[in-house]
Design an enzyme around this catalytic site. Structure first.
Site, PDB file in Angstrom:
ATOM      1  N   GLU A 175      49.795  71.540 -47.737  1.00 57.06           N
ATOM      2  CA  GLU A 175      51.072  71.165 -47.106  1.00 57.06           C
ATOM      3  C   GLU A 175      52.021  72.343 -47.185  1.00 57.06           C
ATOM      4  O   GLU A 175      52.106  73.000 -48.231  1.00 57.06           O
ATOM      5  CB  GLU A 175      51.751  69.985 -47.823  1.00 57.06           C
ATOM      6  N   GLU A 232      49.926  64.859 -54.639  1.00 55.03           N
ATOM      7  CA  GLU A 232      51.092  65.205 -55.467  1.00 55.03           C
ATOM      8  C   GLU A 232      51.141  64.404 -56.760  1.00 55.03           C
ATOM      9  O   GLU A 232      52.119  63.701 -57.058  1.00 55.03           O
ATOM     10  CB  GLU A 232      52.380  65.065 -54.655  1.00 55.03           C
TER      11      GLU A 232
HETATM   12  P1  P53 Z   1      59.434  64.737 -46.675  1.00 55.43           P
HETATM   13  C1  P53 Z   1      59.120  65.021 -52.608  1.00 55.43           C
HETATM   14  C2  P53 Z   1      58.989  66.282 -53.145  1.00 55.43           C
HETATM   15  C3  P53 Z   1      58.050  67.158 -52.631  1.00 55.43           C
HETATM   16  C4  P53 Z   1      57.189  66.762 -51.630  1.00 55.43           C
HETATM   17  O1  P53 Z   1      58.401  65.574 -47.558  1.00 55.43           O
HETATM   18  C5  P53 Z   1      57.280  65.487 -51.157  1.00 55.43           C
HETATM   19  C6  P53 Z   1      58.259  64.616 -51.599  1.00 55.43           C
HETATM   20  C7  P53 Z   1      58.462  63.298 -50.990  1.00 55.43           C
HETATM   21  O2  P53 Z   1      59.511  63.394 -50.089  1.00 55.43           O
HETATM   22  O3  P53 Z   1      56.412  64.981 -50.283  1.00 55.43           O
HETATM   23  C8  P53 Z   1      55.337  65.707 -49.797  1.00 55.43           C
HETATM   24  O4  P53 Z   1      58.614  63.855 -45.826  1.00 55.43           O
HETATM   25  C9  P53 Z   1      54.305  64.666 -49.473  1.00 55.43           C
HETATM   26  C10 P53 Z   1      54.363  64.208 -48.056  1.00 55.43           C
HETATM   27  C11 P53 Z   1      55.764  64.415 -47.521  1.00 55.43           C
HETATM   28  C12 P53 Z   1      56.035  65.921 -47.494  1.00 55.43           C
HETATM   29  O5  P53 Z   1      55.884  66.468 -48.786  1.00 55.43           O
HETATM   30  O6  P53 Z   1      60.262  64.013 -47.656  1.00 55.43           O
HETATM   31  O7  P53 Z   1      52.996  64.939 -49.874  1.00 55.43           O
HETATM   32  O8  P53 Z   1      53.928  62.870 -48.021  1.00 55.43           O
HETATM   33  O9  P53 Z   1      55.976  63.864 -46.279  1.00 55.43           O
HETATM   34  C13 P53 Z   1      57.385  66.297 -46.947  1.00 55.43           C
HETATM   35  O10 P53 Z   1      60.188  65.753 -45.890  1.00 55.43           O
END
Ligand code: P53
Length: 491
Positions: free
Chosen positions: A387, A200
């Site tokens: 993801e 990211e």
């Molecule tokens: P969580 C922010 C915005 C978009 C994706 O997120 C993000 C984040 C950070 O929160 O994280 C990505 O755990 C990232 C992962 C993360 C996942 O999305 O906040 O690549 O590390 O865990 C989900 O629900």
């Protein structure tokens, strides 16, 4: 009639990251990472960075705030830090990988903890015990016919580099990172073929993620410039070490729709989407796009650029675009603060046509097909959804079962959208690795309660639990999708 399936060789798996899953934060010679000094939290309590000032005072700030000059990361014995144990892949990797194999995974996305290989970041020699750990992990994956997909850097940096070099604000960090890449590319040459440089890349901004103390635009964009150079140098080196390596970039793809057909809203949305496209433009085309140069000018940012930088960026363009997809945003020229929602830590207007998760993220399966089309139409290189998923609070029933139909429903819709993008729009999609395929710590909130997995892990927000693994209802459902290559969905 034979049932419709995904293309042959499609990569199906799941995704994780060291700081949220691995634990073992000081085991096997690992050094501290910036993320080892960020506390847990929940929706109402932000995660805090704990640090020591030059005068020895112990303080805390949120990730949005700057740290005073000279401050160093500090692990406070009175605080709880979820990365220290996380969900303990370090001690459970054999069991976990066996479960992934049972689900039919043919790939698995994970990250390497930089501070496990170079405990301080600037060490002369890598830490052999750390390298040996990932050897064992990759060997176990390969034994189960699972291709490792490796993110070289996921949201952190060795704390020593943050403390003593100001992290990515310092050009020396480029050399430290490239050395780290050289070590892992060489060591795992025969084991890993799929790589991504930075997770990211478009949302990197804080001390925990990139080790910078000040978050003003000048420092931030200079740090980003160094990250672009490091990524490009790594891509070039990775291709030299093994021409078969597939090395991608990774962007958090939250694209926006204009709120109305009012041209001003459309322009707002273009500007919003450029904040994603900027990173793809640099890493796919190998140069800064003109709209960003103009933007930097307006911000008064003056990048310190060396004469060789342009050639470095050109020589290190990526093989594929990896991206995370959770939600979409809405851009409006007539901002109505009362209609804003917080999603993915960004304030965006609410989309009245979409439902949201319990954490306020909009749920938009068609938006995934739109994303795939937009990216492919613009760049024409393969894509990898690395993801996607639904963060939800699961209920453990008295008999130990977890009936996560909401998660199955979410995946069903998103996988159909992917299929349509391949079948109807002709995009090139390499694979799909849903986020947190086994429960792990939330990056945003630091909670365990926000779960994404097909596999449940007994652990709570304060670090209490047995770490016992159990299958959710979605486990068998996803296994059927993978083993039938999508046919079980009646596409
Ligand atoms: P969580 C922010 C915005 C978009 C994706 O997120 C993000 C984040 C950070 O929160 O994280 C990505 O755990 C990232 C992962 C993360 C996942 O999305 O906040 O690549 O590390 O865990 C989900 O629900």
């Amino acid at each position: 009639m034979t049932k419709k399936t995904f293309p042959k060789g499609f990569l199906w798996g799941g995704a994780t990251a060291a700081n949220q899953y691995e634990g073992g934060y000081l085991s096997g010679g690992k050094g501290l990472s910036t993320l080892d000094a960020i506390t847990g939290g929940d929706v109402n309590t932000p995660r805090m960075i704990t640090f020591k000032t030059v005068d020895g005072e112990i303080k805390r700030v949120t990730r949005e705030e700057s740290l005073p000059a000279g401050a160093v990361g500090y692990v406070d014995p009175n605080q709880y830090y979820p990365s220290h144990v996380a969900t303990d892949f370090y001690n459970h990797y054999e069991e976990d990988i066996a479960l992934f194999a049972e689900m039919g995974f043919n790939c698995f996305r994970m990250s390497i903890a930089w501070s496990r290989i170079f405990p301080n970041g600037d060490d002369a020699q890598p830490n052999e015990e750390g390298l040996a750990f990932y050897d064992k992990v990759f060997d176990t994956l390969l034994k189960h016919n699972i291709e490792p997909v490796v993110t070289i850097n996921h949201f952190d940096i060795p704390m020593h580099l943050a403390d003593h070099y100001d992290g990515w604000a310092n050009r020396k960090t480029v050399d430290f990172f490239v050395k780290f890449c050289e070590v892992v590319f060489k060591r795992y040459k025969d084991k890993v073929k799929y790589w991504m440089t930075f997770n990211e890349i478009n949302i990197l901004r804080s001390w925990t993620q990139i080790g910078i103390h000040s978050t003003d635009p000048q420092t931030l964009y200079q740090a980003k410039h160094h990250i672009f150079l490091a990524s490009a140098l790594a891509v070039k080196l990775g291709h030299e070490i093994n021409p078969e390596n597939q090395i991608g970039m990774m962007v958090c793809y939250v694209h926006s729709y204009p709120e109305t057909c009012r041209p001003e809203d459309v322009m707002e949305s273009i500007q919003f989407n450029r904040e994603l496209e900027f990173y793809m433009d640099v890493q796919v085309h190998g140069e800064y796009p003109r709209y960003k140069l103009k933007h930097l000018e307006r911000l008064g940012v003056n990048l310190d650029v060396s004469p060789e930088d342009a050639a470095i960026l050109k020589a290190g363009t990526v093989d594929y675009i990896g991206f995370s997809y959770y939600m979409t945003a809405v851009s409006s020229s007539q901002v109505d603060e009362t209609k804003m929602v917080i999603g993915n830590q960004m304030k965006v207007a609410k989309n009245p046509y979409l439902e949201t998760s319990d954490w306020g993220w909009s749920i938009d399966p068609l938006g995934l097909r739109i994303a795939l089309s937009k990216i492919y139409d613009r760049y024409r290189i393969p894509m990898f959804i690395v993801e996607n998923g639904l963060g939800a609070a699961d209920t453990l029933e008295a008999d130990g079962s977890i009936n996560d139909d909401y998660r199955i429903n979410y995946f069903d819709k998103h996988i159909r959208a992917m299929y349509d993008a391949i079948e109807l729009d002709g995009v090139e999609l390499m694979g799909y690795t849903p986020w947190g395929c086994i429960d792990l710590v939330s990056a945003g909130t630091g909670e365990m309660k926000k779960r994404y997995g097909f596999i449940y892990v007994d652990m709570d927000d304060k670090g209490n639990g047995t770490l016992k693994r159990s299958k959710k209802k979605s486990f068998n459902w996803y296994r059927d999708v993978i083993t039938s290559n999508g046919a079980s969905l009646n596409l």
